[in-house]
Design an enzyme around this catalytic site. Structure first.
Site, PDB file in Angstrom:
ATOM      1  CB  CYS A 137      63.343 -28.873 -74.178  1.00 35.33           C
ATOM      2  SG  CYS A 137      62.178 -28.735 -72.617  1.00 35.33           S
ATOM      3  NE  ARG A 138      63.362 -25.318 -78.210  1.00 30.53           N
ATOM      4  CZ  ARG A 138      63.025 -24.027 -78.464  1.00 30.53           C
ATOM      5  NH1 ARG A 138      62.585 -23.588 -79.627  1.00 30.53           N
ATOM      6  NH2 ARG A 138      63.224 -23.022 -77.321  1.00 30.53           N
ATOM      7  CB  SER A 139      70.065 -26.681 -76.980  1.00 30.46           C
ATOM      8  OG  SER A 139      70.000 -26.163 -75.812  1.00 30.46           O
ATOM      9  CG  ASN A 199      71.372 -25.770 -72.248  1.00 32.89           C
ATOM     10  OD1 ASN A 199      72.267 -26.060 -71.304  1.00 32.89           O
ATOM     11  ND2 ASN A 199      71.276 -26.422 -73.180  1.00 32.89           N
ATOM     12  CB  CYS A 233      67.054 -24.206 -77.240  1.00 29.43           C
ATOM     13  SG  CYS A 233      67.096 -25.177 -75.984  1.00 29.43           S
ATOM     14  CG  ASP A 236      59.674 -24.236 -76.119  1.00 29.33           C
ATOM     15  OD1 ASP A 236      59.718 -25.295 -75.582  1.00 29.33           O
ATOM     16  OD2 ASP A 236      59.709 -23.056 -75.494  1.00 29.33           O
TER      17      ASP A 236
HETATM   18  P1  4NP Z   1      63.838 -25.220 -74.526  1.00 33.42           P
HETATM   19  O1  4NP Z   1      62.541 -25.183 -73.782  1.00 33.42           O
HETATM   20  O2  4NP Z   1      64.343 -23.685 -74.992  1.00 33.42           O
HETATM   21  O3  4NP Z   1      63.798 -26.151 -75.693  1.00 33.42           O
HETATM   22  O4  4NP Z   1      64.829 -25.856 -73.360  1.00 33.42           O
HETATM   23  C1  4NP Z   1      62.168 -24.267 -72.857  1.00 33.42           C
HETATM   24  C2  4NP Z   1      62.366 -24.697 -71.621  1.00 33.42           C
HETATM   25  C3  4NP Z   1      61.928 -24.045 -70.464  1.00 33.42           C
HETATM   26  C4  4NP Z   1      61.454 -22.963 -70.477  1.00 33.42           C
HETATM   27  C5  4NP Z   1      61.109 -22.559 -71.921  1.00 33.42           C
HETATM   28  C6  4NP Z   1      61.386 -23.212 -73.077  1.00 33.42           C
HETATM   29  N1  4NP Z   1      60.960 -22.069 -69.566  1.00 33.42           N
HETATM   30  O5  4NP Z   1      60.261 -21.204 -69.646  1.00 33.42           O
HETATM   31  O6  4NP Z   1      61.354 -22.590 -68.459  1.00 33.42           O
END
Ligand code: 4NP
Length: 155
Positions: A14-16, A12, A9, A122
């Site tokens: 939240c989702r992955s 790294n 994602c 997201d």
């Molecule tokens: P992820 O979510 O891609 O599912 O891990 C996010 C986590 C952090 C951020 C964006 C998306 N960020 O901008 O810090």
């Protein structure tokens, strides 16, 4: 054959990490599963506490995971690279050295909705319900991936 599967994602955190923990729990460590982010904002951090909680609600511990960034080497290590959304897809494809590597990259929801190119939203800026929704979507997709993988390992 998919003996090594990477979940990707943006952050790294939240989702992955959820996809990583869910697939690992379904294949009982019979294949190597890992996750990475296309961005380097959170390297070395634990998954987001809301992801840890959503996984824990379903009996899965993802608190041992640590964030890392996707690298070109991952195309060599992994047989399949599942991305969460179109933006992740574009970012990963940009790093692919050849066509064979590009073919390893797939939108994870195409496993349950073939060719629809749907995205795992997201959940980072939303509330906890978004994490539960993401868990449920990933749980279905990982169920299909786990079945395929087990079948492949019997060949
Ligand atoms: P992820 O979510 O891609 O599912 O891990 C996010 C986590 C952090 C951020 C964006 C998306 N960020 O901008 O810090």
């Amino acid at each position: 054959m998919s003996h090594k599967v990477l979940m990707v994602c943006l952050g790294n955190i939240c989702r992955s990490p959820l996809a990583h923990g869910i697939l690992e729990s379904k294949v009982h460590h019979s294949i190597f599963v890992d996750s990475a982010g296309t961005a380097g904002y959170h390297i070395g951090e634990l998954p987001d506490k809301r992801s840890i909680a959503a996984a824990k609600n379903h009996g899965i511990d993802i608190s041992k995971q640590r964030c890392r960034q996707f690298t070109e080497n991952d195309f060599t290590t992994f047989d399949a690279i599942y991305v969460m959304d179109q933006s992740n897809f574009d970012n990963v494809i940009k790093l692919a050295p050849n066509e064979l590597c590009k073919q390893k990259v797939k939108l994870i929801l195409n496993e349950i909705h073939p060719n629809k190119n749907l995205e795992i939203p997201d959940p980072y800026y939303g509330g906890t319900s978004g994490f539960e929704e993401v868990f449920n979507m990933l749980n279905k997709a990982c169920g299909v991936i786990a079945k395929k993988t087990k079948w492949n390992n019997l060949q």
